[in-house]
Design a protein around this motif. Structure first.
Motif, PDB file in Angstrom:
ATOM      1  N   ALA A  15     -25.034   1.640 -15.894  1.00 47.83           N
ATOM      2  CA  ALA A  15     -23.699   2.229 -15.981  1.00 47.83           C
ATOM      3  C   ALA A  15     -22.905   1.819 -14.747  1.00 47.83           C
ATOM      4  CB  ALA A  15     -23.787   3.748 -16.088  1.00 47.83           C
ATOM      5  N   HIS A  16     -21.616   1.799 -14.893  1.00 54.53           N
ATOM      6  CA  HIS A  16     -20.739   1.419 -13.784  1.00 54.53           C
ATOM      7  C   HIS A  16     -20.310   2.645 -12.978  1.00 54.53           C
ATOM      8  CE1 HIS A  16     -17.853  -0.880 -11.508  1.00 54.53           C
ATOM      9  NE2 HIS A  16     -16.917  -0.009 -11.839  1.00 54.53           N
ATOM     10  N   TYR A  17     -20.020   3.743 -13.641  1.00 53.99           N
ATOM     11  CA  TYR A  17     -19.470   4.919 -12.979  1.00 53.99           C
ATOM     12  C   TYR A  17     -20.566   5.884 -12.543  1.00 53.99           C
ATOM     13  CZ  TYR A  17     -15.074   3.192 -14.782  1.00 53.99           C
ATOM     14  OH  TYR A  17     -13.993   2.400 -15.056  1.00 53.99           O
ATOM     15  N   LEU A  18     -20.430   6.386 -11.311  1.00 53.25           N
ATOM     16  CA  LEU A  18     -21.409   7.343 -10.780  1.00 53.25           C
ATOM     17  C   LEU A  18     -21.474   8.610 -11.614  1.00 53.25           C
ATOM     18  CD1 LEU A  18     -20.942   7.030  -6.912  1.00 53.25           C
ATOM     19  CD2 LEU A  18     -22.822   6.174  -8.320  1.00 53.25           C
ATOM     20  N   ALA A  19     -20.350   9.042 -12.162  1.00 58.03           N
ATOM     21  CA  ALA A  19     -20.348  10.251 -12.996  1.00 58.03           C
ATOM     22  C   ALA A  19     -21.254  10.078 -14.209  1.00 58.03           C
ATOM     23  CB  ALA A  19     -18.923  10.590 -13.434  1.00 58.03           C
ATOM     24  N   VAL A  20     -21.282   8.887 -14.776  1.00 63.08           N
ATOM     25  CA  VAL A  20     -22.165   8.612 -15.917  1.00 63.08           C
ATOM     26  C   VAL A  20     -23.616   8.637 -15.457  1.00 63.08           C
ATOM     27  CG1 VAL A  20     -22.824   6.905 -17.660  1.00 63.08           C
ATOM     28  CG2 VAL A  20     -20.400   7.282 -17.140  1.00 63.08           C
ATOM     29  N   LEU A  21     -23.911   8.010 -14.316  1.00 63.27           N
ATOM     30  CA  LEU A  21     -25.269   8.037 -13.772  1.00 63.27           C
ATOM     31  C   LEU A  21     -25.708   9.468 -13.492  1.00 63.27           C
ATOM     32  CD1 LEU A  21     -25.043   5.028 -11.277  1.00 63.27           C
ATOM     33  CD2 LEU A  21     -26.132   5.037 -13.521  1.00 63.27           C
ATOM     34  N   ASP A  22     -24.805  10.268 -12.926  1.00 59.91           N
ATOM     35  CA  ASP A  22     -25.123  11.667 -12.626  1.00 59.91           C
ATOM     36  C   ASP A  22     -25.441  12.452 -13.896  1.00 59.91           C
ATOM     37  OD1 ASP A  22     -24.638  11.160  -9.927  1.00 59.91           O
ATOM     38  OD2 ASP A  22     -22.623  12.041  -9.954  1.00 59.91           O
ATOM     39  N   THR A  23     -24.653  12.232 -14.946  1.00 54.90           N
ATOM     40  CA  THR A  23     -24.873  12.926 -16.215  1.00 54.90           C
ATOM     41  C   THR A  23     -26.213  12.531 -16.823  1.00 54.90           C
ATOM     42  OG1 THR A  23     -22.492  13.081 -16.622  1.00 54.90           O
ATOM     43  CG2 THR A  23     -23.941  13.313 -18.537  1.00 54.90           C
ATOM     44  N   LEU A  24     -26.520  11.247 -16.806  1.00 51.19           N
ATOM     45  CA  LEU A  24     -27.821  10.781 -17.308  1.00 51.19           C
ATOM     46  C   LEU A  24     -28.963  11.405 -16.517  1.00 51.19           C
ATOM     47  CD1 LEU A  24     -26.948   7.029 -17.814  1.00 51.19           C
ATOM     48  CD2 LEU A  24     -27.614   8.626 -19.623  1.00 51.19           C
ATOM     49  N   GLU A  25     -28.828  11.425 -15.201  1.00 45.96           N
ATOM     50  CA  GLU A  25     -29.871  11.995 -14.352  1.00 45.96           C
ATOM     51  C   GLU A  25     -30.086  13.474 -14.665  1.00 45.96           C
ATOM     52  OE1 GLU A  25     -31.202  11.810  -9.710  1.00 45.96           O
ATOM     53  OE2 GLU A  25     -29.068  11.779 -10.136  1.00 45.96           O
ATOM     54  N   LYS A  26     -29.009  14.224 -14.840  1.00 42.78           N
ATOM     55  CA  LYS A  26     -29.127  15.647 -15.174  1.00 42.78           C
ATOM     56  C   LYS A  26     -29.851  15.852 -16.501  1.00 42.78           C
ATOM     57  CE  LYS A  26     -25.089  17.106 -12.606  1.00 42.78           C
ATOM     58  NZ  LYS A  26     -23.676  17.498 -12.665  1.00 42.78           N
ATOM     59  N   GLU A  27     -29.520  15.023 -17.493  1.00 43.94           N
ATOM     60  CA  GLU A  27     -30.165  15.138 -18.806  1.00 43.94           C
ATOM     61  C   GLU A  27     -31.658  14.814 -18.719  1.00 43.94           C
ATOM     62  OE1 GLU A  27     -30.729  15.872 -22.800  1.00 43.94           O
ATOM     63  OE2 GLU A  27     -29.060  16.418 -21.503  1.00 43.94           O
ATOM     64  N   LEU A  28     -32.007  13.787 -17.953  1.00 44.70           N
ATOM     65  CA  LEU A  28     -33.417  13.427 -17.792  1.00 44.70           C
ATOM     66  C   LEU A  28     -34.185  14.528 -17.061  1.00 44.70           C
ATOM     67  CD1 LEU A  28     -32.899   9.665 -16.934  1.00 44.70           C
ATOM     68  CD2 LEU A  28     -33.969  10.580 -19.007  1.00 44.70           C
ATOM     69  N   CYS A  29     -33.560  15.114 -16.049  1.00 50.04           N
ATOM     70  CA  CYS A  29     -34.205  16.232 -15.337  1.00 50.04           C
ATOM     71  C   CYS A  29     -34.407  17.421 -16.277  1.00 50.04           C
ATOM     72  CB  CYS A  29     -33.361  16.656 -14.145  1.00 50.04           C
ATOM     73  SG  CYS A  29     -33.445  15.556 -12.735  1.00 50.04           S
ATOM     74  N   ARG A  30     -33.373  17.735 -17.062  1.00 52.16           N
ATOM     75  CA  ARG A  30     -33.463  18.857 -17.990  1.00 52.16           C
ATOM     76  C   ARG A  30     -34.593  18.643 -18.991  1.00 52.16           C
ATOM     77  NH1 ARG A  30     -32.623  20.005 -22.819  1.00 52.16           N
ATOM     78  NH2 ARG A  30     -31.700  18.022 -23.400  1.00 52.16           N
ATOM     79  N   ALA A  31     -34.753  17.403 -19.441  1.00 50.36           N
ATOM     80  CA  ALA A  31     -35.784  17.083 -20.426  1.00 50.36           C
ATOM     81  C   ALA A  31     -37.144  16.791 -19.788  1.00 50.36           C
ATOM     82  CB  ALA A  31     -35.335  15.882 -21.262  1.00 50.36           C
ATOM     83  N   LYS A  32     -37.197  16.860 -18.461  1.00 43.64           N
ATOM     84  CA  LYS A  32     -38.436  16.612 -17.717  1.00 43.64           C
ATOM     85  C   LYS A  32     -39.006  15.219 -18.001  1.00 43.64           C
ATOM     86  CE  LYS A  32     -39.574  21.373 -17.045  1.00 43.64           C
ATOM     87  NZ  LYS A  32     -39.431  22.513 -17.830  1.00 43.64           N
ATOM     88  N   VAL A  33     -38.123  14.227 -18.000  1.00 42.63           N
ATOM     89  CA  VAL A  33     -38.506  12.826 -18.196  1.00 42.63           C
ATOM     90  C   VAL A  33     -38.564  12.164 -16.821  1.00 42.63           C
ATOM     91  CG1 VAL A  33     -37.788  10.609 -19.164  1.00 42.63           C
ATOM     92  CG2 VAL A  33     -37.452  12.714 -20.478  1.00 42.63           C
ATOM     93  N   GLY A  34     -39.645  11.457 -16.551  1.00 37.22           N
ATOM     94  CA  GLY A  34     -39.767  10.737 -15.294  1.00 37.22           C
ATOM     95  C   GLY A  34     -38.809   9.557 -15.253  1.00 37.22           C
ATOM     96  N   TYR A  35     -38.121   9.387 -14.140  1.00 37.69           N
ATOM     97  CA  TYR A  35     -37.141   8.320 -14.027  1.00 37.69           C
ATOM     98  C   TYR A  35     -36.999   7.882 -12.570  1.00 37.69           C
ATOM     99  CZ  TYR A  35     -33.930  11.673 -11.986  1.00 37.69           C
ATOM    100  OH  TYR A  35     -33.368  12.594 -11.148  1.00 37.69           O
ATOM    101  N   ILE A  36     -36.384   6.733 -12.400  1.00 36.03           N
ATOM    102  CA  ILE A  36     -35.921   6.302 -11.084  1.00 36.03           C
ATOM    103  C   ILE A  36     -34.424   6.088 -11.198  1.00 36.03           C
ATOM    104  CG2 ILE A  36     -38.098   5.181 -10.426  1.00 36.03           C
ATOM    105  CD1 ILE A  36     -36.495   2.469 -10.925  1.00 36.03           C
ATOM    106  N   ARG A  37     -33.759   6.112 -10.060  1.00 40.90           N
ATOM    107  CA  ARG A  37     -32.325   5.835 -10.035  1.00 40.90           C
ATOM    108  C   ARG A  37     -32.042   4.887  -8.884  1.00 40.90           C
ATOM    109  NH1 ARG A  37     -27.134   9.928 -10.159  1.00 40.90           N
ATOM    110  NH2 ARG A  37     -25.625   8.432  -9.329  1.00 40.90           N
ATOM    111  N   ILE A  38     -31.332   3.816  -9.186  1.00 45.12           N
ATOM    112  CA  ILE A  38     -30.899   2.878  -8.166  1.00 45.12           C
ATOM    113  C   ILE A  38     -29.397   2.695  -8.327  1.00 45.12           C
ATOM    114  CG2 ILE A  38     -31.044   0.528  -7.265  1.00 45.12           C
ATOM    115  CD1 ILE A  38     -33.935   0.423  -8.310  1.00 45.12           C
ATOM    116  N   ASP A  39     -28.672   3.124  -7.310  1.00 40.69           N
ATOM    117  CA  ASP A  39     -27.230   2.908  -7.267  1.00 40.69           C
ATOM    118  C   ASP A  39     -26.855   2.525  -5.842  1.00 40.69           C
ATOM    119  OD1 ASP A  39     -27.080   5.278  -5.749  1.00 40.69           O
ATOM    120  OD2 ASP A  39     -26.542   6.495  -7.482  1.00 40.69           O
TER     121      ASP A  39
END
Length: 80
Positions: A15-39
């Motif tokens: 994603a280009h926008y940080l707000a989109v990355l933030d929303t994705l991260e929140k959804e993954l946390c809520r669903a307890k999915v393991g992830y990494i984030r690089i921005d």
């Protein structure tokens, strides 16, 4: 996205926008999915460790990636 993760896929999400990355991260946390984030907020020296986590850990299912920070120079072959 969640159907793919639940099916065992490893995903790259750019994603280009940080707000989109933030929303994705929140959804993954809520669903307890393991992830990494690089921005842009992740130092270049920390990025290889995050890539290694995605590549080697079976519980890390998603890489949430900023286009400018992760658009080139990273090897993420573990993705489905």
């Amino acid at each position: 996205m969640m159907d793919l993760v639940e099916g065992g896929a490893k995903l790259l999400i750019f994603a280009h926008y940080l707000a989109v990355l933030d929303t994705l991260e929140k959804e993954l946390c809520r669903a307890k999915v393991g992830y990494i984030r690089i921005d842009g907020g992740v130092s270049a020296s920390d990025r290889p460790d995050l890539v290694k986590e995605f590549q080697t850990r079976s519980d890390v299912r998603v890489a949430v990636l900023g286009l400018q920070a992760a658009g080139q120079g990273l090897t993420l072959t573990a993705a489905s």
